[in-house]
Design an enzyme around this catalytic site. Structure first.
Site, PDB file in Angstrom:
ATOM      1  N   SER A  49       0.567  -1.126  -0.058  1.00 46.32           N
ATOM      2  CA  SER A  49      -0.255   0.023  -0.079  1.00 46.32           C
ATOM      3  C   SER A  49       1.316   1.608   0.067  1.00 46.32           C
ATOM      4  CB  SER A  49      -0.726  -0.180   1.215  1.00 46.32           C
ATOM      5  OG  SER A  49      -0.295   0.327   2.118  1.00 46.32           O
ATOM      6  N   ASP A  84      -0.739  -1.385  -4.210  1.00 47.23           N
ATOM      7  CA  ASP A  84      -1.950  -1.951  -3.446  1.00 47.23           C
ATOM      8  C   ASP A  84      -2.669  -0.285  -3.628  1.00 47.23           C
ATOM      9  OD1 ASP A  84      -4.568  -3.096  -3.202  1.00 47.23           O
ATOM     10  OD2 ASP A  84      -3.841  -3.110  -0.827  1.00 47.23           O
ATOM     11  N   HIS A  85      -3.415  -0.332  -4.812  1.00 48.23           N
ATOM     12  CA  HIS A  85      -5.155   1.271  -4.261  1.00 48.23           C
ATOM     13  C   HIS A  85      -4.046   2.446  -4.579  1.00 48.23           C
ATOM     14  CE1 HIS A  85      -8.238  -0.543  -2.554  1.00 48.23           C
ATOM     15  NE2 HIS A  85      -7.603  -1.814  -2.031  1.00 48.23           N
ATOM     16  N   GLY A 208      -9.802  -6.512   0.136  1.00 48.29           N
ATOM     17  CA  GLY A 208     -10.993  -7.572   1.438  1.00 48.29           C
ATOM     18  C   GLY A 208     -11.680  -8.525   1.448  1.00 48.29           C
ATOM     19  N   ASN A 229      -6.879 -10.672  -2.889  1.00 53.24           N
ATOM     20  CA  ASN A 229      -6.401  -9.825  -1.745  1.00 53.24           C
ATOM     21  C   ASN A 229      -6.742 -10.384  -0.777  1.00 53.24           C
ATOM     22  OD1 ASN A 229      -5.558  -8.115  -4.557  1.00 53.24           O
ATOM     23  ND2 ASN A 229      -5.848  -6.372  -3.791  1.00 53.24           N
ATOM     24  N   ASN A 231      -4.731  -9.358   3.553  1.00 58.51           N
ATOM     25  CA  ASN A 231      -4.074  -8.049   4.586  1.00 58.51           C
ATOM     26  C   ASN A 231      -4.318  -8.334   5.901  1.00 58.51           C
ATOM     27  OD1 ASN A 231      -2.700  -5.748   5.621  1.00 58.51           O
ATOM     28  ND2 ASN A 231      -3.915  -4.570   4.988  1.00 58.51           N
ATOM     29  N   THR A 232      -5.837  -8.030   5.699  1.00 62.73           N
ATOM     30  CA  THR A 232      -5.962  -7.453   7.972  1.00 62.73           C
ATOM     31  C   THR A 232      -5.510  -8.950   7.896  1.00 62.73           C
ATOM     32  OG1 THR A 232      -7.291  -6.174   7.491  1.00 62.73           O
ATOM     33  CG2 THR A 232      -7.503  -7.522   9.357  1.00 62.73           C
TER      34      THR A 232
HETATM   35  P1  13P Z   1      -8.024  -7.139   3.539  1.00 64.13           P
HETATM   36  O1  13P Z   1      -7.504  -6.320   5.420  1.00 64.13           O
HETATM   37  O2  13P Z   1      -9.926  -7.128   3.744  1.00 64.13           O
HETATM   38  O3  13P Z   1      -7.987  -8.187   4.451  1.00 64.13           O
HETATM   39  O4  13P Z   1      -8.369  -6.433   2.705  1.00 64.13           O
HETATM   40  C1  13P Z   1      -6.605  -6.234   1.688  1.00 64.13           C
HETATM   41  C2  13P Z   1      -6.980  -5.475   0.590  1.00 64.13           C
HETATM   42  O5  13P Z   1      -8.253  -5.695  -0.543  1.00 64.13           O
HETATM   43  C3  13P Z   1      -6.068  -4.879   0.450  1.00 64.13           C
HETATM   44  O6  13P Z   1      -6.162  -4.403  -0.774  1.00 64.13           O
END
Ligand code: 13P
Length: 287
Positions: A49, A84-85, A208, A229, A231-232
């Site tokens: 990111s 990312d984004h 997400g 994707n 991340n969390t």
């Molecule tokens: P999460 O954090 O919900 O896993 O999403 C990650 C994401 O989509 C990064 O672009």
């Protein structure tokens, strides 16, 4: 060697599995993802990111670290390094720094502006042999403060952006970044089907990836999602393992914590999370 995401995603779409994008934050994160991908013979995408890029002191540092690690760890599976984004300016910085892939997130802009900037970046990516992800229909959650229901993309707008020649397309289908709230309505397969029909062979991206039930992930893959994707979930696993290690008071010698030992349980926890996801996405053995 870094590769673009094109070939791995074309194969994933045709083979009805998905390649995981795991966001990285530091050396431990990167090492955990790369070692797991190599062990499981899975292609992988390292997501960065803009915030994580800044934290790691800039995109050039990230490129240096990842390229060095690919060599030192003798990684042979396909690895893409992906923004990312990204903002338009962030995308240009990553092109210059040597990323192999970028995402331009124009989903908050009016569609005409999203089209114009994406078109520009399609040209730039072609010149630099890079893959490009575009986004239509903002993804809910932390990204825009919407909680409860993620936004759904307009399939016609998806077609417009896909036809510009992007490599992969993220379309909002009710997905949300971060942990899903209790009242989440689930993915909109109706939207996904409509987007798939309009965009044909285009590999679709599901953001997400944390906390989406396995059956919905599988259904999304069957309907054209080829990149997911996460991340969390890695962050939660890392934090829980680190907290446990500290609470168990492992600095027995009273010298404080050796940073390498302190970060080890979290690194192992990320490996486990990545492995679970690769199993669910069906990418193991596809490298
Ligand atoms: P999460 O954090 O919900 O896993 O999403 C990650 C994401 O989509 C990064 O672009």
């Amino acid at each position: 060697m870094l590769v673009t995401a094109k070939e791995m995603l074309t194969k994933a779409k045709a083979g009805k599995y998905a390649v995981g994008q795991f966001n990285i934050n530091n050396l431990e994160w990167t090492k955990a993802v790369l070692l797991t991908a190599e062990e499981l013979r899975s292609p992988v995408i390292l997501g960065v990111s803009e915030g994580a890029g800044k934290y790691m002191t800039g995109y050039k540092t990230v490129v240096g670290m990842v390229k060095g690690m690919l060599e030192e760890l003798k990684i042979t599976v396909p690895v893409a390094l992906h923004l990312d984004h990204g903002s338009y300016e962030g995308c240009l910085k990553c092109v210059e720094a040597g990323f192999s892939s970028i995402m331009f997130d124009g989903s908050h802009d009016p569609i005409e502006e999203n089209v114009a900037k994406t078109k520009e970046l399609v040209k730039i990516c072609a010149e630099h042999n890079m893959s490009l992800e575009a986004e239509v229909g903002a993804i809910g959650g932390e990204e825009d403060g919407v909680v409860g229901k993620g936004e759904c993309a307009d399939p016609e707008e998806c077609k417009r952006i896909a036809d510009l020649g992007v490599t992969m397309l993220a379309a909002g289908i009710g997905n949300i970044h971060g942990v899903y709230p209790e009242n989440w309505e689930g993915l909109s397969f109706e939207t996904l089907k409509a987007v798939s029909e309009k965009t044909g062979d285009m590999p679709l991206v599901l953001h997400g990836g944390t906390g989406i039930p396995a059956d919905q992930i599988k259904k999304a893959i069957s309907l054209g999602v080829a990149k997911i994707n996460v991340n969390t979930e890695c962050q939660l696993a890392f934090a829980a393992a680190t907290r446990k290690y500290i609470e168990e008071g492992k600095d027995k010698q009273g010298k404080g914590f050796d940073p390498r030992k302190l970060l080890l349980p979290g690194t192992e926890a990320i490996k486990e999370t990545v492995k679970e996801k690769m199993e669910l996405f069906g990418s193991i053995g596809k490298a």
